[in-house]
Design a protein around this motif. Sequence first.
Motif, PDB file in Angstrom:
ATOM      1  N   UNK A  12      -7.765-115.115 -49.446  1.00  0.00           N
ATOM      2  CA  UNK A  12      -7.768-115.657 -50.809  1.00  0.00           C
ATOM      3  C   UNK A  12      -6.493-116.431 -51.076  1.00  0.00           C
ATOM      4  N   UNK A  13      -5.355-115.862 -50.572  1.00  0.00           N
ATOM      5  CA  UNK A  13      -4.083-116.535 -50.784  1.00  0.00           C
ATOM      6  C   UNK A  13      -4.066-117.893 -50.099  1.00  0.00           C
ATOM      7  N   UNK A  14      -4.587-117.918 -48.862  1.00  0.00           N
ATOM      8  CA  UNK A  14      -4.628-119.183 -48.136  1.00  0.00           C
ATOM      9  C   UNK A  14      -5.545-120.190 -48.805  1.00  0.00           C
ATOM     10  N   UNK A  15      -6.678-119.697 -49.319  1.00  0.00           N
ATOM     11  CA  UNK A  15      -7.617-120.589 -49.997  1.00  0.00           C
ATOM     12  C   UNK A  15      -6.990-121.176 -51.244  1.00  0.00           C
ATOM     13  N   UNK A  16      -6.296-120.312 -52.015  1.00  0.00           N
ATOM     14  CA  UNK A  16      -5.639-120.804 -53.213  1.00  0.00           C
ATOM     15  C   UNK A  16      -4.568-121.812 -52.853  1.00  0.00           C
ATOM     16  N   UNK A  17      -3.862-121.542 -51.762  1.00  0.00           N
ATOM     17  CA  UNK A  17      -2.836-122.474 -51.328  1.00  0.00           C
ATOM     18  C   UNK A  17      -3.448-123.814 -50.945  1.00  0.00           C
ATOM     19  N   UNK A  18      -4.603-123.753 -50.277  1.00  0.00           N
ATOM     20  CA  UNK A  18      -5.277-124.994 -49.894  1.00  0.00           C
ATOM     21  C   UNK A  18      -5.689-125.786 -51.110  1.00  0.00           C
ATOM     22  N   UNK A  19      -6.181-125.088 -52.136  1.00  0.00           N
ATOM     23  CA  UNK A  19      -6.585-125.767 -53.358  1.00  0.00           C
ATOM     24  C   UNK A  19      -5.411-126.438 -54.044  1.00  0.00           C
ATOM     25  N   UNK A  20      -4.218-125.866 -53.845  1.00  0.00           N
ATOM     26  CA  UNK A  20      -3.054-126.383 -54.555  1.00  0.00           C
ATOM     27  C   UNK A  20      -2.382-127.510 -53.790  1.00  0.00           C
ATOM     28  N   UNK A  21      -2.265-127.369 -52.479  1.00  0.00           N
ATOM     29  CA  UNK A  21      -1.393-128.299 -51.761  1.00  0.00           C
ATOM     30  C   UNK A  21      -2.119-129.101 -50.683  1.00  0.00           C
ATOM     31  N   UNK A  22      -3.367-128.779 -50.343  1.00  0.00           N
ATOM     32  CA  UNK A  22      -3.976-129.398 -49.171  1.00  0.00           C
ATOM     33  C   UNK A  22      -5.140-130.293 -49.552  1.00  0.00           C
ATOM     34  N   UNK A  23      -5.396-131.285 -48.676  1.00  0.00           N
ATOM     35  CA  UNK A  23      -6.622-132.064 -48.731  1.00  0.00           C
ATOM     36  C   UNK A  23      -7.673-131.366 -47.873  1.00  0.00           C
ATOM     37  N   UNK A  24      -8.928-131.668 -48.146  1.00  0.00           N
ATOM     38  CA  UNK A  24     -10.023-131.058 -47.388  1.00  0.00           C
ATOM     39  C   UNK A  24     -10.825-132.174 -46.730  1.00  0.00           C
ATOM     40  N   UNK A  25     -11.031-132.013 -45.430  1.00  0.00           N
ATOM     41  CA  UNK A  25     -11.874-132.948 -44.712  1.00  0.00           C
ATOM     42  C   UNK A  25     -13.062-132.237 -44.126  1.00  0.00           C
ATOM     43  N   UNK A  26     -14.237-132.778 -44.319  1.00  0.00           N
ATOM     44  CA  UNK A  26     -15.455-132.243 -43.710  1.00  0.00           C
ATOM     45  C   UNK A  26     -16.004-133.336 -42.808  1.00  0.00           C
ATOM     46  N   UNK A  27     -16.091-133.040 -41.526  1.00  0.00           N
ATOM     47  CA  UNK A  27     -16.520-134.035 -40.562  1.00  0.00           C
ATOM     48  C   UNK A  27     -15.381-134.899 -40.061  1.00  0.00           C
ATOM     49  N   UNK A  28     -14.157-134.637 -40.542  1.00  0.00           N
ATOM     50  CA  UNK A  28     -12.989-135.382 -40.087  1.00  0.00           C
ATOM     51  C   UNK A  28     -11.779-134.461 -40.104  1.00  0.00           C
TER      52      UNK A  28
END
Length: 387
Positions: A12-28
């Motif tokens: 959950x912590x990592x997911x929240x961190x991703x929502x805050x600081x990361x971009x998400x790529x699907x297929x790339x």
Amino acid sequence: MLKLIVTSFISCFLLMSANIIAQVGIGTLVPDDSALLDLFATDKGFLLPRLSTTQRDLIENPANALMIYNNTSNEIQINTGSPESPIWSSVVGNGNSTILSVTNAGDLSTTSTSYELIPGMELTPPAGTYLVLFNGQFGLLASVPVSTEQGVIDLGIGYDALMAITATNTTHALVFGNDEILPPGVYNVAGATSLAGTLFMDGGGDTTSVFIIRSGGALDTGAGTTVVLTNGARARNIFWIAEGALGLGANTTMKGTLISHNAAVSAAAGSNVEGRLFSTTGAIAFGPGTAYIPAGNSYIDFGVLSTFVMFTSSGALSTTEPSFITGDVGTNLGAITGFEQLIGNIYGPGAAPNPTNTSGQTIDIRWHVDTGGVVIGNRIISLIKAN
């Protein structure tokens, strides 16, 4: 158990961190720098939630910019309004064209005599040239809006229909009236025609009797001319056609539809017309006086002009006050002045088909009434980019 809890917490912590600081790529593995979410595929598409209009309208407080696919209207829609007052706009690309639209449901009404915005009926498109379309379901408090361009077409059809009817009398003198009793018929007069004194139009006991007087030139009435209908004659089935200017002298009492083909129409002070005043090309000037459309269905169908008492395909439209006009009035090309005592609607030249919009300008639909009120139901404004 402890491991599971810790793992879940870390996830959950990592997911929240991703929502805050990361971009998400699907297929790339490398999302575009400008995208929070980058979807890439060569054999699949992005599928939006598919809702009917009814289902869409049941969404509670839809966020601004919420996007759906409306499978009732078969279009992608975005809420460009607020959660409390959603405005569902459609954006569709088609080659070099772009369609922008706003659709609103529910009834609205106005009694305003000055132009006011129809709520929700506005768009702020990018700079460009657009065809503007508007449609709505109007209630009984006012006539359904008509296109003046269609009025031009329908007037031409009506004129052609009247001219195509075979003449029954080609020998009548240039002057009608002077206590003459005129039976039904189609009268062709070769030159300029006039009316004087009193003309009795005798229907012979038939309320469907038809009178058509076709003048090869101008048609005028003398001061104080009076047309009297007897034995079933009805104003709705009387037609005066002039291949030139058409003028009513002071204090004329006239019955029937008057059409000037390619010239002006005028009615002097004291004129009283039960009928219509039409021109295919020319100004119409009236009054002070009284004009009203005749009761019942006309022998000739004038289409959208059936509710009109005055219309010109090309020319100014004016009254000298006080004039008491009952029925719609309009022009497809020209200024409109007067009509302070009008019971009806005023239709100016058809909306400019290609207004040019500079960046930041808003295109909207406004309405007003002259008397009474109007109600409108489902409505839509659409812009089609022309360049």
